[in-house]
Design a protein around this motif. Structure first.
Motif, short mmCIF file in Angstrom:
data_model
loop_
_atom_site.label_atom_id
_atom_site.label_comp_id
_atom_site.label_asym_id
_atom_site.label_seq_id
_atom_site.Cartn_x
_atom_site.Cartn_y
_atom_site.Cartn_z
N LYS A 70 0.86 -1.21 -0.12
CA LYS A 70 0.06 -0.09 0.18
C LYS A 70 0.87 1.04 0.07
O LYS A 70 1.96 1.31 0.70
CB LYS A 70 -1.00 0.08 1.29
CG LYS A 70 -2.19 -0.91 1.12
CD LYS A 70 -3.03 -0.90 2.45
CE LYS A 70 -3.90 0.23 2.59
NZ LYS A 70 -4.68 -0.06 3.90
N ARG A 71 0.36 2.26 -0.72
CA ARG A 71 1.24 3.53 -0.61
C ARG A 71 1.25 4.03 0.61
O ARG A 71 0.24 3.68 1.47
CB ARG A 71 0.47 4.52 -1.57
CG ARG A 71 0.95 4.27 -3.11
CD ARG A 71 0.07 5.28 -3.89
NE ARG A 71 0.37 6.56 -3.49
CZ ARG A 71 1.13 7.45 -4.08
NH1 ARG A 71 2.07 6.83 -4.99
NH2 ARG A 71 1.25 8.55 -3.79
N PHE A 72 2.29 4.67 0.98
CA PHE A 72 2.22 5.34 2.57
C PHE A 72 1.30 6.60 2.42
O PHE A 72 0.84 6.97 1.23
CB PHE A 72 3.51 5.84 2.76
CG PHE A 72 4.81 4.84 2.81
CD1 PHE A 72 5.18 4.70 4.31
CD2 PHE A 72 5.09 3.84 1.95
CE1 PHE A 72 6.05 3.74 4.43
CE2 PHE A 72 6.06 2.83 2.09
CZ PHE A 72 6.39 3.04 3.44
N PRO A 73 0.76 6.95 3.66
CA PRO A 73 -0.07 7.94 3.76
C PRO A 73 0.27 9.29 3.20
O PRO A 73 1.30 9.58 3.13
CB PRO A 73 -0.38 8.20 5.18
CG PRO A 73 0.22 6.85 5.92
CD PRO A 73 1.13 6.33 5.04
N GLU A 74 -0.69 9.96 2.50
CA GLU A 74 -0.65 11.02 1.77
C GLU A 74 -0.92 12.25 2.69
O GLU A 74 -1.92 12.14 3.36
CB GLU A 74 -1.41 11.38 0.66
CG GLU A 74 -1.20 10.30 -0.56
CD GLU A 74 -0.13 10.32 -1.39
OE1 GLU A 74 0.76 11.34 -1.13
OE2 GLU A 74 0.52 9.48 -2.06
N VAL A 75 -0.22 13.29 2.85
CA VAL A 75 -0.40 14.08 4.12
C VAL A 75 -0.75 15.45 3.18
O VAL A 75 0.06 15.95 2.46
CB VAL A 75 1.10 14.59 4.93
CG1 VAL A 75 0.78 15.48 5.81
CG2 VAL A 75 1.49 13.29 5.38
N ASP A 76 -1.85 16.04 3.92
CA ASP A 76 -2.27 17.42 3.50
C ASP A 76 -1.32 18.62 3.94
O ASP A 76 -1.21 18.46 5.22
CB ASP A 76 -3.59 17.68 3.87
CG ASP A 76 -4.28 18.71 3.33
OD1 ASP A 76 -3.64 19.79 3.49
OD2 ASP A 76 -5.42 18.49 2.64
N ALA A 77 -0.77 19.23 3.05
CA ALA A 77 0.22 20.22 3.69
C ALA A 77 -0.22 21.28 4.42
O ALA A 77 0.41 21.78 5.30
CB ALA A 77 1.10 20.85 2.49
N SER A 78 -1.43 21.50 4.10
CA SER A 78 -2.16 22.79 4.97
C SER A 78 -2.60 22.31 6.19
O SER A 78 -2.53 23.00 7.49
CB SER A 78 -3.22 23.31 4.39
OG SER A 78 -4.05 22.28 4.07
N THR A 79 -3.22 21.05 6.53
CA THR A 79 -3.66 20.59 7.61
C THR A 79 -2.65 19.66 8.61
O THR A 79 -2.96 19.55 9.88
CB THR A 79 -4.93 19.87 7.80
OG1 THR A 79 -4.84 18.72 6.86
CG2 THR A 79 -6.04 20.74 6.86
N GLY A 80 -1.69 19.02 7.83
CA GLY A 80 -0.94 17.99 8.30
C GLY A 80 -1.66 16.67 8.70
O GLY A 80 -1.23 15.64 9.12
N GLU A 81 -2.90 16.61 8.34
CA GLU A 81 -3.68 15.24 8.33
C GLU A 81 -3.46 14.28 7.20
O GLU A 81 -3.06 14.85 6.13
CB GLU A 81 -5.08 15.70 8.14
CG GLU A 81 -5.87 16.63 9.14
CD GLU A 81 -5.40 16.03 10.71
OE1 GLU A 81 -5.69 14.64 10.96
OE2 GLU A 81 -5.04 16.81 11.52
N ALA A 82 -3.21 12.84 7.57
CA ALA A 82 -2.77 11.96 6.68
C ALA A 82 -4.21 11.12 6.21
O ALA A 82 -4.82 10.95 7.01
CB ALA A 82 -1.93 11.06 7.53
N VAL A 83 -4.06 10.66 4.88
CA VAL A 83 -5.18 9.91 4.22
C VAL A 83 -4.31 8.72 3.82
O VAL A 83 -3.08 8.77 3.03
CB VAL A 83 -5.75 10.69 2.95
CG1 VAL A 83 -6.86 9.57 2.63
CG2 VAL A 83 -6.26 11.90 3.62
N ASP A 84 -4.81 7.53 4.31
CA ASP A 84 -4.05 6.12 4.02
C ASP A 84 -3.95 6.15 2.33
O ASP A 84 -4.79 6.53 1.68
CB ASP A 84 -4.78 5.13 4.66
CG ASP A 84 -3.81 3.92 4.65
OD1 ASP A 84 -2.52 4.18 4.46
OD2 ASP A 84 -4.29 2.71 4.80
N GLY A 85 -2.96 5.48 1.94
CA GLY A 85 -2.58 5.49 0.45
C GLY A 85 -3.15 4.02 -0.07
O GLY A 85 -3.42 3.28 0.85
N ARG A 86 -3.51 4.07 -1.26
CA ARG A 86 -4.32 3.07 -1.90
C ARG A 86 -3.25 1.80 -1.94
O ARG A 86 -2.01 1.88 -2.10
CB ARG A 86 -4.67 3.55 -3.30
CG ARG A 86 -3.73 3.69 -4.34
CD ARG A 86 -4.23 4.52 -5.66
NE ARG A 86 -2.84 4.81 -6.44
CZ ARG A 86 -2.31 4.00 -7.34
NH1 ARG A 86 -2.53 2.75 -7.26
NH2 ARG A 86 -1.34 4.15 -7.87
#
Length: 601
Positions: free
Chosen positions: A278-294
């Motif tokens: 699975k791809r590593f979590p993508e991090v939203d640069a503005s919020t610092g929140e991570a979305v799990d990769g596909r």
């Protein structure tokens, strides 16, 4: 760790430190207004991206930056004494005496023409007023303490005969030899597998308690930070953006960058029911929140293997015996598949990779790449083979020519194989640098102008230059901080999916291995003791060593500090055997489909 008191004078106090380098445009500040302190018995961690100024802060403290081309302003107080006002002769007694330092790249810090024992003993003679005989006895004790197997026989060997992890242990022994008041540890566990990392962290804590030593710990491994640091300093592009107690920073990070750094940490057990990497979590640069990769594409098991290794054996002769570095290792690898090799430093992982690429000559066995047995290949056939098979090396500085620009280093294989003209190769170099997250303008720089993490990205770009089908990635992301590690790992996964690349992924980072792998092979003392699908190895480890390896992974949560397993007490077995030794034939049992474990012996 001992409790510290704020009323005592700090061992180290850095006040408003600004360090600048001389460039064609004038002086350029690379770290700005850094202030921190380290108390006796306290560990302070500096974390941040590769190139953020962590190592420059440490080198400024030791006054190891080139005079004339660098300048440091502010105050660096060692027990109240300003090191920026000390003479060079005074600094020589400070370095290795009052301050010990473990450097990031051990091969560049060890002198290749002197034996390991000589280099450790030299520090003892200079700083602890010992005779050479006393220093050699103490050197042996130090080598045993950092768990170098067969230390007595290895005392008189040269650095090139040690693996990356073993060299790092030598550097730790050297830094601790004079019982310093302050230890500056620049990525001291980067080259170590998790079991030895747990050992070294335990050793550092023990010595810290015994000597009441202050530790300035520079790392990108947030699991290690959570395990050992009392306070943490977060750096970003030369600025100190957040500092505080480690538990508070992990629980409630204030800066957006700190939040993104913590969100990027690969954690064991986050794969769920995924059948493929699975791809590593993508991090939203503005919020610092991570979305799990596909999840990536599963490998077609019907495909013909691109690599078949059968009973690979590599041995090295010593004056008093033979090193059985790799013993009867067998596996295959399909297009688009990642097989990870994990195990202790010195277990034979890198030797296996180098033998497959034919940078070492195997003692026995066969290696079939793309249908051709490379163990019998001549020079011309090996040259052709290297267009399809490439290697990303463990130590990026040692694998890059310091005299040529990185652009020339990346272009060299394309020009040597006559694939592109110089003009087209230049365009391809720019494209490759941008693919690995660097700027095309960096092509004209030399290796020493890059941080350790940036040099690793350059090595990856060079390996991709020939559009290979198969890559041996030897600790390809170990030198990278967590956010860049996630980016580069995702890049490797994307390239694999796009081009059907096969990876032999050699790593000691079990959280990365879990996320990157289709299958995992566990090595111990030159042998594969367990091999199988990623989920089977992590969810149902059968061999005692595999279980030990997984349980030793530091957890990036300060509230769970101290839950890593107790240190091993038995000595690591040596791979050196008598010349007449005959390796026993091993048998394996199949636990579940494709999951094999070596029978007890």
């Amino acid at each position: 760790m001992t409790d510290t008191t704020t009323t005592a004078r700090p061992v180290l106090s850095v006040e408003n430190l600004t360090t600048s380098f001389k460039t064609a445009e004038g002086w350029k500040a690379v770290i700005r207004d850094i202030s921190l302190h380290v108390d006796a018995g306290e560990t302070v961690a500096i974390v941040g991206e590769s190139g953020s100024g962590k190592s420059v802060t440490a080198l400024s403290t030791m006054r190891l930056l080139p005079p004339g081309r660098s300048r440091s302003q502010g105050r660096i107080l060692l027990e109240g004494r300003n090191l920026l006002e000390a003479s060079e002769a005074e600094m020589r007694s400070v370095r290795g005496g009052a301050i010990g330092m473990i450097f990031q790249e051990p091969m560049t810090s060890l002198n290749p023409v002197f034996t390991i024992g000589n280099q450790i003993a030299e520090a003892l003679v200079l700083h602890r007023d010992m005779s050479w005989k006393e220093a050699e006895a103490e050197t042996l004790r130090l080598m045993e303490r950092v768990r170098i197997p067969a230390a007595k026989t290895r005392l008189h060997e040269y650095p090139h005969k040690f693996s990356g992890g073993m060299r790092q242990r030598v550097m730790i022994a050297m830094a601790l030899a004079c019982r310093p008041k302050l230890l500056i540890a620049d990525e001291p566990t980067t080259a170590l597998d998790v079991t030895i990392q747990a050992e070294i962290l335990h050793l550092l804590r023990e010595l810290q308690r015994e000597e009441n030593m202050g530790v300035l710990f520079i790392t990108h491994d947030m699991g290690v930070v959570a395990e050992i640091a009392d306070r943490t300093v977060v750096m970003f592009r030369g600025d100190m953006i957040e500092t505080g107690k480690t538990a508070e920073i992990f629980a409630a990070p204030k800066a957006v960058y700190t939040r993104s750094l913590l969100a990027s940490i690969p954690r064991l057990g986050t794969m769920g029911a995924a059948a493929a990497p699975k791809r590593f979590p993508e991090v939203d640069a503005s919020t610092g929140e991570a979305v799990d990769g596909r999840e990536m594409t599963p490998v077609a098991q019907t495909a013909e293997p691109i690599l078949k290794v059968d009973n690979l054996t590599v041995r090295f002769d010593l004056p008093n015996g033979r090193v059985h570095a790799v013993e009867n290792v067998s596996f295959d690898l399909r297009p688009g598949e990642t097989l990870s090799l994990v195990g202790e430093s010195g277990c034979g992982k890198s030797t296996t990779g180098r033998a497959i690429i034919r940078l070492l000559t195997p003692s026995a066995g066969s290696i079939v790449i793309d249908g051709k047995d490379v163990t019998r290949a001549g020079m011309g056939e090996l040259r052709t083979m290297r267009r399809t098979s490439q290697m990303i090396f463990q130590d990026p500085f040692a694998s890059l020519n310091p005299r040529i620009t990185v652009g020339s280093a990346i272009a060299e294989p394309m020009l040597a194989h006559g694939l592109l003209s110089r003009r087209n190769a230049k365009e391809r170099v720019a494209e490759l640098l941008e693919q690995v997250g660097l700027s095309a303008a960096m092509a004209d720089r030399h290796p020493h102008e890059f941080s350790g993490g940036q040099r690793q990205r350059i090595s990856i770009a060079r390996a991709l230059a020939l559009n290979p089908k198969f890559i041996v990635a030897d600790e390809a992301v170990s030198a990278l901080d967590v956010s860049v590690k996630a980016q580069v790992s995702n890049l490797l996964l994307d390239l694999q999916e796009k081009h059907g690349l096969a990876y032999l992924f050699i790593s000691h980072d079990m959280a990365v291995v879990e996320r990157m792998s289709h299958r995992v092979a566990v090595m111990f003392l030159g042998e594969i003791v367990e091999i199988g699908p990623r989920a089977a190895i992590f969810d149902n480890p059968q061999h005692p060593y595999t279980r030990r390896l997984i349980s030793a992974v530091p957890i990036p949560d300060p509230s769970r500090r101290g839950r890593t397993p107790p240190p091993l007490t038995e000595e690591i077995k040596s791979p050196v055997r008598p010349f007449d030794y005959v390796a026993p034939k091993r048998s394996y049992r199949e636990v579940s489909p494709g999951h094999f474990v070596q029978d007890a012996h």
